[in-house]
Design a protein around this motif. Structure first.
Motif, PDB file in Angstrom:
ATOM      1  N   ALA A 138      22.063 -21.789 -24.861  1.00  0.00           N
ATOM      2  CA  ALA A 138      20.741 -21.569 -25.458  1.00  0.00           C
ATOM      3  C   ALA A 138      20.597 -22.369 -26.740  1.00  0.00           C
ATOM      4  CB  ALA A 138      20.543 -20.083 -25.726  1.00  0.00           C
ATOM      5  N   ALA A 139      21.697 -22.445 -27.518  1.00  0.00           N
ATOM      6  CA  ALA A 139      21.633 -23.185 -28.780  1.00  0.00           C
ATOM      7  C   ALA A 139      21.343 -24.658 -28.538  1.00  0.00           C
ATOM      8  CB  ALA A 139      22.947 -23.012 -29.543  1.00  0.00           C
ATOM      9  N   ALA A 140      21.974 -25.234 -27.521  1.00  0.00           N
ATOM     10  CA  ALA A 140      21.734 -26.654 -27.228  1.00  0.00           C
ATOM     11  C   ALA A 140      20.282 -26.889 -26.825  1.00  0.00           C
ATOM     12  CB  ALA A 140      22.679 -27.121 -26.127  1.00  0.00           C
ATOM     13  N   ALA A 141      19.727 -25.974 -26.044  1.00  0.00           N
ATOM     14  CA  ALA A 141      18.324 -26.125 -25.640  1.00  0.00           C
ATOM     15  C   ALA A 141      17.417 -26.176 -26.863  1.00  0.00           C
ATOM     16  CB  ALA A 141      17.924 -24.978 -24.720  1.00  0.00           C
ATOM     17  N   TYR A 142      17.626 -25.260 -27.791  1.00  0.00           N
ATOM     18  CA  TYR A 142      16.780 -25.233 -28.985  1.00  0.00           C
ATOM     19  C   TYR A 142      17.041 -26.438 -29.879  1.00  0.00           C
ATOM     20  CZ  TYR A 142      14.380 -23.440 -33.140  1.00  0.00           C
ATOM     21  OH  TYR A 142      13.537 -23.285 -34.206  1.00  0.00           O
TER      22      TYR A 142
ATOM     23  N   GLU B 267       7.396 -24.490 -28.003  1.00  0.00           N
ATOM     24  CA  GLU B 267       7.585 -25.306 -26.804  1.00  0.00           C
ATOM     25  C   GLU B 267       8.500 -24.607 -25.797  1.00  0.00           C
ATOM     26  OE1 GLU B 267       9.752 -29.501 -25.467  1.00  0.00           O
ATOM     27  OE2 GLU B 267       9.430 -29.073 -27.598  1.00  0.00           O
ATOM     28  N   LEU B 268       9.637 -24.094 -26.267  1.00  0.00           N
ATOM     29  CA  LEU B 268      10.580 -23.474 -25.332  1.00  0.00           C
ATOM     30  C   LEU B 268      10.106 -22.110 -24.871  1.00  0.00           C
ATOM     31  CD1 LEU B 268      14.159 -24.477 -26.480  1.00  0.00           C
ATOM     32  CD2 LEU B 268      12.466 -25.704 -25.117  1.00  0.00           C
ATOM     33  N   THR B 269       9.313 -21.444 -25.665  1.00  0.00           N
ATOM     34  CA  THR B 269       8.722 -20.187 -25.200  1.00  0.00           C
ATOM     35  C   THR B 269       7.849 -20.448 -23.980  1.00  0.00           C
ATOM     36  OG1 THR B 269       8.755 -19.232 -27.419  1.00  0.00           O
ATOM     37  CG2 THR B 269       7.234 -18.258 -25.828  1.00  0.00           C
ATOM     38  N   ALA B 270       7.091 -21.523 -24.028  1.00  0.00           N
ATOM     39  CA  ALA B 270       6.236 -21.868 -22.896  1.00  0.00           C
ATOM     40  C   ALA B 270       7.051 -22.332 -21.694  1.00  0.00           C
ATOM     41  CB  ALA B 270       5.245 -22.948 -23.311  1.00  0.00           C
ATOM     42  N   LYS B 271       8.146 -23.024 -21.935  1.00  0.00           N
ATOM     43  CA  LYS B 271       8.913 -23.602 -20.833  1.00  0.00           C
ATOM     44  C   LYS B 271       9.993 -22.676 -20.284  1.00  0.00           C
ATOM     45  CE  LYS B 271       8.270 -28.446 -22.207  1.00  0.00           C
ATOM     46  NZ  LYS B 271       8.915 -29.682 -22.733  1.00  0.00           N
TER      47      LYS B 271
ATOM     48  N   ALA C  43      10.138 -16.107 -23.568  1.00  0.00           N
ATOM     49  CA  ALA C  43      10.021 -15.660 -24.954  1.00  0.00           C
ATOM     50  C   ALA C  43      11.345 -15.278 -25.592  1.00  0.00           C
ATOM     51  CB  ALA C  43       9.064 -14.467 -25.036  1.00  0.00           C
ATOM     52  N   ASP C  44      12.366 -14.965 -24.795  1.00  0.00           N
ATOM     53  CA  ASP C  44      13.650 -14.519 -25.333  1.00  0.00           C
ATOM     54  C   ASP C  44      14.583 -15.709 -25.502  1.00  0.00           C
ATOM     55  OD1 ASP C  44      15.994 -13.352 -26.078  1.00  0.00           O
ATOM     56  OD2 ASP C  44      16.164 -12.040 -24.327  1.00  0.00           O
ATOM     57  N   PRO C  45      14.870 -16.130 -26.736  1.00  0.00           N
ATOM     58  CA  PRO C  45      15.743 -17.290 -26.932  1.00  0.00           C
ATOM     59  C   PRO C  45      17.131 -17.110 -26.324  1.00  0.00           C
ATOM     60  CG  PRO C  45      14.559 -16.787 -28.951  1.00  0.00           C
ATOM     61  CD  PRO C  45      14.313 -15.644 -28.007  1.00  0.00           C
ATOM     62  N   GLN C  46      17.610 -15.882 -26.241  1.00  0.00           N
ATOM     63  CA  GLN C  46      18.942 -15.664 -25.673  1.00  0.00           C
ATOM     64  C   GLN C  46      19.009 -16.039 -24.196  1.00  0.00           C
ATOM     65  OE1 GLN C  46      21.525 -14.822 -27.576  1.00  0.00           O
ATOM     66  NE2 GLN C  46      20.193 -14.718 -29.377  1.00  0.00           N
ATOM     67  N   GLU C  47      17.862 -16.125 -23.553  1.00  0.00           N
ATOM     68  CA  GLU C  47      17.820 -16.463 -22.136  1.00  0.00           C
ATOM     69  C   GLU C  47      17.626 -17.962 -21.886  1.00  0.00           C
ATOM     70  OE1 GLU C  47      18.371 -14.283 -19.658  1.00  0.00           O
ATOM     71  OE2 GLU C  47      18.791 -12.835 -21.261  1.00  0.00           O
ATOM     72  N   TRP C  48      17.431 -18.706 -22.940  1.00  0.00           N
ATOM     73  CA  TRP C  48      17.228 -20.145 -22.759  1.00  0.00           C
ATOM     74  C   TRP C  48      18.518 -20.806 -22.274  1.00  0.00           C
ATOM     75  CZ3 TRP C  48      14.576 -21.175 -28.159  1.00  0.00           C
ATOM     76  CH2 TRP C  48      13.296 -20.601 -28.139  1.00  0.00           C
ATOM     77  N   GLN C  49      18.383 -21.879 -21.555  1.00  0.00           N
ATOM     78  CA  GLN C  49      19.533 -22.653 -21.076  1.00  0.00           C
ATOM     79  C   GLN C  49      19.188 -24.136 -21.122  1.00  0.00           C
ATOM     80  OE1 GLN C  49      20.702 -21.278 -17.185  1.00  0.00           O
ATOM     81  NE2 GLN C  49      21.695 -19.445 -17.986  1.00  0.00           N
ATOM     82  N   TRP C  50      20.082 -24.912 -21.682  1.00  0.00           N
ATOM     83  CA  TRP C  50      19.874 -26.351 -21.798  1.00  0.00           C
ATOM     84  C   TRP C  50      19.702 -26.996 -20.421  1.00  0.00           C
ATOM     85  CZ3 TRP C  50      17.974 -30.390 -23.564  1.00  0.00           C
ATOM     86  CH2 TRP C  50      18.544 -31.662 -23.541  1.00  0.00           C
ATOM     87  N   GLY C  51      20.481 -26.572 -19.447  1.00  0.00           N
ATOM     88  CA  GLY C  51      20.404 -27.170 -18.128  1.00  0.00           C
ATOM     89  C   GLY C  51      19.074 -26.974 -17.437  1.00  0.00           C
TER      90      GLY C  51
ATOM     91  N   GLY D 148      10.561 -36.431 -22.379  1.00  0.00           N
ATOM     92  CA  GLY D 148      11.050 -35.152 -21.890  1.00  0.00           C
ATOM     93  C   GLY D 148      12.563 -35.097 -21.889  1.00  0.00           C
ATOM     94  N   TYR D 149      13.100 -34.082 -21.201  1.00  0.00           N
ATOM     95  CA  TYR D 149      14.516 -33.806 -21.281  1.00  0.00           C
ATOM     96  C   TYR D 149      15.280 -34.144 -19.996  1.00  0.00           C
ATOM     97  CZ  TYR D 149      12.700 -31.126 -25.216  1.00  0.00           C
ATOM     98  OH  TYR D 149      12.056 -30.748 -26.376  1.00  0.00           O
ATOM     99  N   ASP D 150      14.594 -34.604 -18.965  1.00  0.00           N
ATOM    100  CA  ASP D 150      15.273 -34.940 -17.719  1.00  0.00           C
ATOM    101  C   ASP D 150      16.286 -36.061 -17.944  1.00  0.00           C
ATOM    102  OD1 ASP D 150      13.913 -33.069 -16.236  1.00  0.00           O
ATOM    103  OD2 ASP D 150      12.388 -34.466 -15.518  1.00  0.00           O
ATOM    104  N   VAL D 151      17.355 -36.028 -17.180  1.00  0.00           N
ATOM    105  CA  VAL D 151      18.403 -37.038 -17.282  1.00  0.00           C
ATOM    106  C   VAL D 151      17.880 -38.362 -16.729  1.00  0.00           C
ATOM    107  CG1 VAL D 151      20.732 -37.686 -16.548  1.00  0.00           C
ATOM    108  CG2 VAL D 151      20.199 -35.281 -17.048  1.00  0.00           C
TER     109      VAL D 151
END
Length: 882
Positions: free
Chosen positions: A667-671, A742-746, A749-757, A806-809
């Motif tokens: 999640a930290a990397a995503a943010y 931005e990440l809330t929309a993508k 709302a819960d930052p703990q659930e975010w994932q960089w992948g 964007g973030y795509d590889v």
């Protein structure tokens, strides 16, 4: 003439969907091209039988008694697995892409650029310069390709032809020639063309801000004090890569380079022309499948460790060249072995080849292993030409331009005729690339420059790859090396593209820089002696003065500490830089520090350690940026409420205590990367044209790292708000807020659930039929993924993304390999996808999952190991006499 994709691929593949409604019909058409991989087949021209052994992943080992038979069989096998990719590549390198794929504007644009550059013309001039045995091997390879193609319809060669052929105007499949193979080297060279993009971006940035000193701040030139050289000498140490970008003063303008104001043209906005140029470069990279995909920091990792530090007691080597995402993958694994190795048949070489070109480019023999990284040497310059009435001004005299007419055939539409003009420096690429035409209007020039006229200066490209050379000789020479001396001899033949070859044999490690590197005359003009800015073509003082002799290129063997690390940084501590636009050295410092730490602990390095280091995902710049972010105040005077600040703090909490690692589930990397993207946007989008916008790679780490030490730099100020002067802290605070939203929309709302992948995904797409606009039923046959990846562009696991898009590889380690010279069957290797291009083949993507997980496969090399790993055996036999 229609210039929309709907008039091209969309319409034709839509017809295919209708024609192939029945599932059974789809299966038949897609399975039909699958090659025979066992039993016996006749291959005309062979002098004796050839074995083709394939392992669990379909990787072929070709065994023959004669080198011509060996390469004839390699051509046959490449055509079995990848003929459409080969055919696409030769259409790209000949400037005939639109002839194959139809009336797509980007295909026509690519053809115009390639015809202007004249890739195939140069390849035709190279063929007679090659060694006789090289020409023989190229012809044998072509004969093998043609033996497979002859008698097969396009639909039997690839399902891609079935899709394209629905129009009814698909050109006939032509016989393969040696020039088709040679031309691919030009695509390689284009993709590794060093600072062409930076030189163009400098001119475009100057056109926007009109200040040389400000522009130079965007292009910091690393030195060996900033990053470890490839081999450490006495007194050299590994720098603290995370903190060094903030060290040192901001660069100032050279007093001698105080130049006249740019030639302004209000009718031609810089941003618009920048987008046009970027599209041409991107389409060439996309169809060639080699470039960086628009990402900053195209490069590679390669390192070697002496046997004194390894578990086996013999040297080890690791390599992972970084290239644009391509499907089929850029490389094709293969092993080429003479049954009895001798002077007449010297090959026992395995590794990674290019479909369409014989030999092995990265790999090993029984005695030697090598990998390569881009040197980043500046081998091209843009020359401003004062053109009038068909002549260019040179030293006060009018010299007529050379001209030729090229006709581009377009499937389903009228042909396009272009006139190619060339000066003594090279083709006038500004005739084909709009942003270069804009650079000709806006680039800084000396006060004594001749008047340019309403259209500005034309821009010519001088590039070492446009001079015929003998690089193909190097490929075959490398495949037969047995030690350091003949390795260096082979490397001396590799003129284009210039590479750093990292070396290991059974007792030694080393490296050799290769390539044709121009010598620039010393002088005080802007960029005169380092090639960083477009050069006045009318002044001979800016012309090249030969090339660097091979003996003067950096090289070393048996370094005192037993470590060789090449990751596109400056090669030596005390020698001249080969370019002012090299990688900033973050990956090199990280790799060397990890190896040094293990050596100092006394833990022998294993194959598994080498492979694990290839997957290292720690972002060293986090040590610089995260403390600055956490100390930045959140916005308060711009309408941002206390509730919004608390909402942002839920996300910033992810960065506290974060170790900088970037696995897919972080999640930290995503943010962090969302914040980084917003920092770049808020800092630079208001002042720079698109072609100069930050992509987010290592150069921008150094740029922003230095700007963090200058909180009132004009780069922080938003030029669109003239009544307000923004500072560093305001930009950082706003980036934290905007990234949270931005990440809330993508991602929720819960930052703990975010994932960089979930942001950083890899999708493999066929360059023609896997793209947007192709109907989904067809597109699904020519795509794979998406898969979630960790890493990022300037970490060791260099899965690059483009902050502008964007973030795509978009670029990634195109292969990974590890070789233990003490145990020939202990090596590991993996490709991004698989050896086959056929949708119904089990080997199309059978390496993708393992690759995405950071894994690899056993690499059997000895005859016994290859035999044990074999799952299919095909015997190719000569045509019976009579």
């Amino acid at each position: 003439m229609s210039r929309t994709r709907s008039a091209g691929l969309v319409a034709l593949v839509a017809l295919l969907v209708v024609a192939l409604v029945a599932t059974a019909a789809v299966v038949v058409l897609v399975r039909r091209p699958l090659p025979q991989t066992s039993g016996e087949l006749v291959l005309a021209g062979l002098s004796g039988p050839v074995q083709v052994l394939r392992d669990d992943r379909g990787v072929p080992t070709v065994v023959a008694d004669d080198p011509e038979d060996l390469f004839r069989a390699q051509g046959f096998v490449h055509a079995q697995d990848r003929f459409f990719q080969m055919d696409l590549r030769r259409h790209v390198t000949a400037g005939r892409l639109a002839e194959l794929v139809g009336d797509a504007p980007e295909a026509v644009e690519a053809d115009v650029v390639v015809r202007t550059l004249g890739w195939r013309r140069v390849a035709e001039e190279e063929l007679p310069l090659l060694a006789p045995e090289t020409r023989t091997y190229l012809q044998a390879y072509a004969d093998g390709v043609n033996a497979y193609v002859d008698g097969r319809s396009p639909g039997e060669l690839s399902a891609a032809y079935t899709a394209l052929g629905v129009r009814g105007d698909l050109p006939p499949v032509e016989a393969w020639t040696p020039v088709d193979s040679l031309a691919w080297l030009k695509a390689m060279a284009w993709s590794l063309r060093a600072n062409y993009d930076e030189e163009l971006a400098r001119a475009a940035a100057y056109g926007a801000v009109g200040d040389v000193a400000l522009v130079e701040q965007l292009f910091p030139s690393p030195t060996a004090a900033d990053a470890p050289p490839v081999v450490l000498g006495p007194g050299d140490t590994t720098p603290a890569a995370a903190t060094r970008p903030a060290d040192g003063p901001l660069p100032a303008a050279d007093p001698e380079a105080a130049v006249a104001a740019a030639l302004a043209d209000p009718s031609a906005p810089v941003a618009a022309t920048g987008r046009a140029a970027a599209s041409v470069t991107a389409v060439l990279d996309r169809y060639a499948g080699l470039g960086a995909g628009g990402a900053d920091g195209l490069g590679s990792n390669a390192w070697a460790v002496a046997g004194t530090h390894t578990e086996s007691g013999a040297p080890m080597l690791a390599g992972d060249p970084h290239l644009a995402v391509s499907f089929p993958s850029t490389w094709s694994q293969v092993h080429l072995r003479c049954r009895e190795r001798s002077a007449a048949c010297p090959f026992d070489v395995a590794g990674f080849s290019f479909a369409g070109m014989p030999g092995v480019v990265v790999g090993r023999t029984p005695e030697v292993a090598w990998s390569l990284t881009n040197t980043g040497a500046d081998v091209s310059d843009l020359f401003l030409e004062r053109v009038r009435d068909g002549s260019a001004l040179v030293a006060g005299e009018e010299v007529p331009l050379e001209t030729r007419t090229e006709t581009i055939e377009v499937a389903g539409a009228d042909p396009v005729a272009i006139t190619v003009r060339s000066s003594g420096h090279g083709p006038l690429l500004s005739d084909a690339v709009p942003a270069l035409a804009a650079a000709g209007r806006r680039a800084p020039v000396p006060e004594t420059a001749p008047a340019a006229g309403d259209a500005g200066y034309a821009v010519a490209l001088r590039w070492t790859a446009l001079t015929p050379g003998r690089s193909m000789d190097a490929v075959f020479a490398l495949g037969a090396v047995t030690g350091w001396e003949d390795f260096r001899e082979a490397a001396s033949l590799l003129e284009v593209p210039g590479q750093t070859l990292v070396y290991a044999d059974t007792t030694r490690v080393g490296y050799q820089v290769t390539g044709s590197v121009p010598v620039r005359q010393r002088g005080t003009g802007l960029g005169q002696q380092d090639g960083t800015w477009p050069r006045p073509g009318w002044d001979p003082a800016y012309d090249w003065a030969g090339t660097v002799p091979f003996e003067d290129l950096p090289s070393a063997v048996d370094p005192a500490d037993g470590l060789v690390v090449s990751a596109n940084q400056q090669a030596t501590a005390d020698g001249p830089a080969l370019s002012q636009d090299l990688d900033q050295g973050y990956r090199a410092a990280r790799i060397r520090a990890a190896l040094e730490a293990q050596v100092s602990e006394g833990r022998p390095i294993t194959v598994e350690d080498m492979a694990a280091l290839q997957g290292d995902d720690v972002d060293p710049f986090a040590e610089v940026l995260v403390p600055a972010l956490l100390s930045a105040p959140l916005p308060s005077g711009d309408g941002t409420t206390a509730e919004q600040r608390d909402f942002t703090r839920e996300a910033t909490a992810l960065l506290r205590g974060w170790d900088g690692s970037t696995p897919p589930d972080s999640a930290a990397a995503a943010y962090y990367y969302a914040v980084w993207s917003n920092v770049l946007r808020l800092t630079f989008a208001d002042q720079l044209p698109d072609v100069a916008q930050p992509s987010g790679g290592s150069r921008w780490y150094t740029v922003v790292g230095r700007l963090l030490e200058d909180p009132d730099s004009p780069w922080w100020d938003d030029a669109t708000t003239p009544a307000v002067v923004e500072t560093r802290d305001q930009v950082l605070g706003r980036a934290l807020v905007d990234a949270r939203l931005e990440l809330t929309a993508k991602l929720g709302a819960d930052p703990q659930e975010w994932q960089w992948g979930r942001l950083h995904r890899l999708t493999l797409r066929n360059q023609v039929l896997g793209t947007d606009g192709v109907p989904a039923p067809v597109r699904s046959l020519f795509t794979a993924g998406p898969v979630e990846l960790g890493g990022s562009g300037s970490v060791v696991d260099a899965t690059s993304w483009d902050a502008r898009r964007g973030y795509d590889v978009v670029a990634l380690p195109s292969l990974r390999m590890v070789v233990d010279m003490g145990d020939a069957d202990a090596g590991r290797w993996v490709d991004v996808a698989g050896v086959s291009e056929h949708p119904w083949s089990g080997h199309r993507t059978d390496q993708l999952e393992t690759y995405a997980e950071g894994g690899s496969f056993p690499w059997a090399f000895t005859p016994e190991g290859v035999a044990a790993a074999a799952r299919d055996e095909l015997t190719l036999v000569p045509r019976p006499q009579g």
